[in-house]
Design an enzyme around this catalytic site. Structure first.
Site, PDB file in Angstrom:
ATOM      1  N   TYR A 248       0.844  -1.202   0.000  1.00 17.46           N
ATOM      2  CA  TYR A 248       0.000   0.000   0.000  1.00 17.46           C
ATOM      3  C   TYR A 248       0.875   1.246   0.000  1.00 17.46           C
ATOM      4  CZ  TYR A 248      -5.006  -0.246   0.000  1.00 17.46           C
ATOM      5  OH  TYR A 248      -6.300  -0.343  -0.418  1.00 17.46           O
TER       6      TYR A 248
ATOM      7  N   GLU B 274      -0.635   4.852  -0.468  1.00 15.68           N
ATOM      8  CA  GLU B 274      -1.458   6.053  -0.710  1.00 15.68           C
ATOM      9  C   GLU B 274      -0.603   7.309  -0.599  1.00 15.68           C
ATOM     10  OE1 GLU B 274      -4.817   6.056   1.907  1.00 15.68           O
ATOM     11  OE2 GLU B 274      -5.934   4.637   0.664  1.00 15.68           O
TER      12      GLU B 274
ATOM     13  N   ASP C 168      -7.610  12.857 -25.144  1.00 16.90           N
ATOM     14  CA  ASP C 168      -7.621  11.469 -24.676  1.00 16.90           C
ATOM     15  C   ASP C 168      -6.981  10.617 -25.776  1.00 16.90           C
ATOM     16  OD1 ASP C 168      -8.179   8.856 -24.038  1.00 16.90           O
ATOM     17  OD2 ASP C 168     -10.278   9.214 -23.506  1.00 16.90           O
TER      18      ASP C 168
ATOM     19  N   THR D 210      -4.915   5.428 -21.690  1.00 16.25           N
ATOM     20  CA  THR D 210      -4.747   4.103 -21.114  1.00 16.25           C
ATOM     21  C   THR D 210      -3.294   3.712 -21.378  1.00 16.25           C
ATOM     22  OG1 THR D 210      -5.364   3.061 -23.189  1.00 16.25           O
ATOM     23  CG2 THR D 210      -7.126   3.340 -21.578  1.00 16.25           C
TER      24      THR D 210
ATOM     25  N   LYS E 124      -3.073  -0.178 -24.568  1.00 22.00           N
ATOM     26  CA  LYS E 124      -3.483  -0.316 -25.970  1.00 22.00           C
ATOM     27  C   LYS E 124      -2.215  -0.253 -26.829  1.00 22.00           C
ATOM     28  CE  LYS E 124      -8.100   1.196 -24.697  1.00 22.00           C
ATOM     29  NZ  LYS E 124      -9.169   2.212 -24.777  1.00 22.00           N
TER      30      LYS E 124
ATOM     31  N   ARG F 145      -2.535  -3.091 -17.991  1.00 24.40           N
ATOM     32  CA  ARG F 145      -3.793  -2.336 -17.928  1.00 24.40           C
ATOM     33  C   ARG F 145      -3.642  -1.224 -16.917  1.00 24.40           C
ATOM     34  NH1 ARG F 145      -7.231  -5.338 -20.769  1.00 24.40           N
ATOM     35  NH2 ARG F 145      -8.733  -3.664 -20.781  1.00 24.40           N
TER      36      ARG F 145
END
Ligand SMILES: *Cc1c(COP(=O)(O)O)cnc(C)c1O
Length: 419
Positions: A56, A58, A202, A228, A231, A237
């Site tokens: 973790y 954050e 985008d 993203t 692609k 991902r």
């Protein structure tokens, strides 16, 4: 999957191990033409499948809410530095979980609920998150959608300008999911400036092409660039937001704590690896070959009498109206899948048919190009596609083609697939 990893998994969960093995074989034996998909490298897979998933973190490097960040901080910083270097960006946030959350963070950074957003409509090739009505971005914001010209099926920047002058959006999106032509970012930037909108590009589909100079970059002219990572960029991902330094604070705050909790560190590491790969000459050649392959595939389909939206392509993507072939998009997609060629049915601009049963298919060349296929293979793929679409119920033909495709695929090993 690496044999040792498979064995470890199979001991604990033979069902999932078997299904992953079958999917790996499917990805190996098929011609994958879904325009948004790719094959990541073994190196990206290794980083993504690592123990970094245990951690973790954050916050941001140097300002975390958990201890033990001795190695996570440099991983995220490397990823950021590489993103900035690859795209020439002033700032990069590499924490978005995927493209849609990245876009939502852009809204949260600049808009209040009810503010006006303008984007390319879904039926014209836009993305849900650019204000389409079923998306949270269409429900919580006032959405104005532009389209494409009826005669050319291309985006008309004069129309975009006119609409922007009338509606005064706070946020203007460029980009889409089914746009086969070059996007004129500079013209959008001018329009956004004139009406006082934040200009967000985008580049989810084309970021690999942009990184390699195979498509013009919006980075110099856009306030924000979202993408993203899985692609054409060929990473794991995920999502990423780049922006001008003046927007750094707003974007970072919108991602965390605005929208997300802990970043997916295994994904960040995988993305760092992909961005290192994107800096190589090999990747530059790869991205240019994606475009060359798409043009070759488009030309071959046209030779077979196919009707392509805008008549061809400038990028990795082809949108075809298959109804002149006497078939609907979904029937075509299913027959092609049975014959070893995977793509998706898709609406075409001004589609007279319903979205769940549209007139078109969408296909692209990122995956086949990752396997090293080139123009001769594109010609062969077009011939197979035409044969199958011309005989959608001929299961004998489909099986025969699928067999020939397995043979071709065996000659072009896919990155990351070890079987
Ligand atoms: C794929 C895509 C997205 C969304 O990405 P997800 O990772 O599926 O959430 C956003 N915008 C565009 C233009 C896309 O093509």
């Amino acid at each position: 999957m690496h044999a040792a990893l498979h064995e470890t998994l199979a001991k604990v969960d033979p069902e999932i191990a078997e299904l992953i093995a079958l999917e790996e074989k499917r990805q190996r034996d098929k011609i994958r033409l879904i325009a948004s998909e790719n094959y990541v490298s073994g190196a990206v897979l290794a980083a993504t499948g690592s123990i970094l998933t245990n951690k973790y973190s954050e916050g941001y490097a140097g300002k975390r809410y958990y201890e033990g960040q001795q190695y996570i901080d440099p991983i995220e910083q490397l990823c950021i530095d590489r993103a900035k270097a690859v795209f020439g960006a002033e700032h990069a946030n590499v924490q978005p979980y995927s493209g849609s959350p990245a876009n939502l963070a852009v809204y949260f950074a600049f808009l209040k609920p009810g503010d006006t957003v303008m984007g390319l409509g879904l039926p014209a090739g836009g993305h849900l998150t650019h204000g389409w009505n079923v998306s949270i971005t269409g429900a919580y914001f006032k959405s104005v959608q532009y389209g494409v010209r009826k005669d050319t099926h291309r985006i008309d920047l004069d129309e975009v300008r006119e609409l922007a002058r009338k509606e005064r959006p706070k946020l203007l999106w460029a980009g889409g999911t089914a746009v086969p032509r070059t996007i004129e970012f500079a013209a959008y930037a001018e329009i956004a400036k004139e009406v006082g909108a934040v200009f967000a590009a985008d580049i989810a589909h084309i970021s690999g092409l942009v990184a390699a100079g195979a498509h013009p970059s919006p980075v110099p002219v856009a306030d924000v660039v979202s993408t993203t990572t899985h692609k054409t960029l060929r990473g794991p991902r995920g999502g990423m937001i780049m922006c001008k330094a003046e927007h750094q604070k707003a974007i970072d705050r919108a991602v965390f704590p605005g929208l997300q909790g802990g970043p997916h560190n295994h994904t960040t590491a995988g993305l760092a690896v992909a961005l290192r790969e994107a800096q190589t000459d090999q990747f530059k050649q790869y991205a240019h070959q994606i475009v060359a392959n798409a043009k070759a595939l488009a030309a071959a389909l046209v030779e077979h009498g196919w009707s392509l939206i805008t008549g061809g392509t400038d990028n990795h993507l082809i949108l075809a109206d298959v109804t002149p072939k006497g078939i609907a998009g979904k029937v075509a997609a299913k027959a092609l899948d049975a014959a070893g060629m995977e793509l998706n049915y898709n609406s075409i601009p001004f589609d007279p048919r319903k979205p769940f049963d549209p007139s078109g298919v969408r296909l692209g060349t990122p995956s086949v190009t990752s396997r090293g296929m080139r123009e001769p293979e594109m010609k062969q793929i077009a011939a197979w596609m035409d044969a199958v679409v011309s005989a959608p119920t001929d299961t004998g033909l489909h099986e025969r083609v699928a067999g020939e495709i397995r043979e071709l695929c065996a000659k072009f090993p896919a990155p990351g697939i070890l079987i």
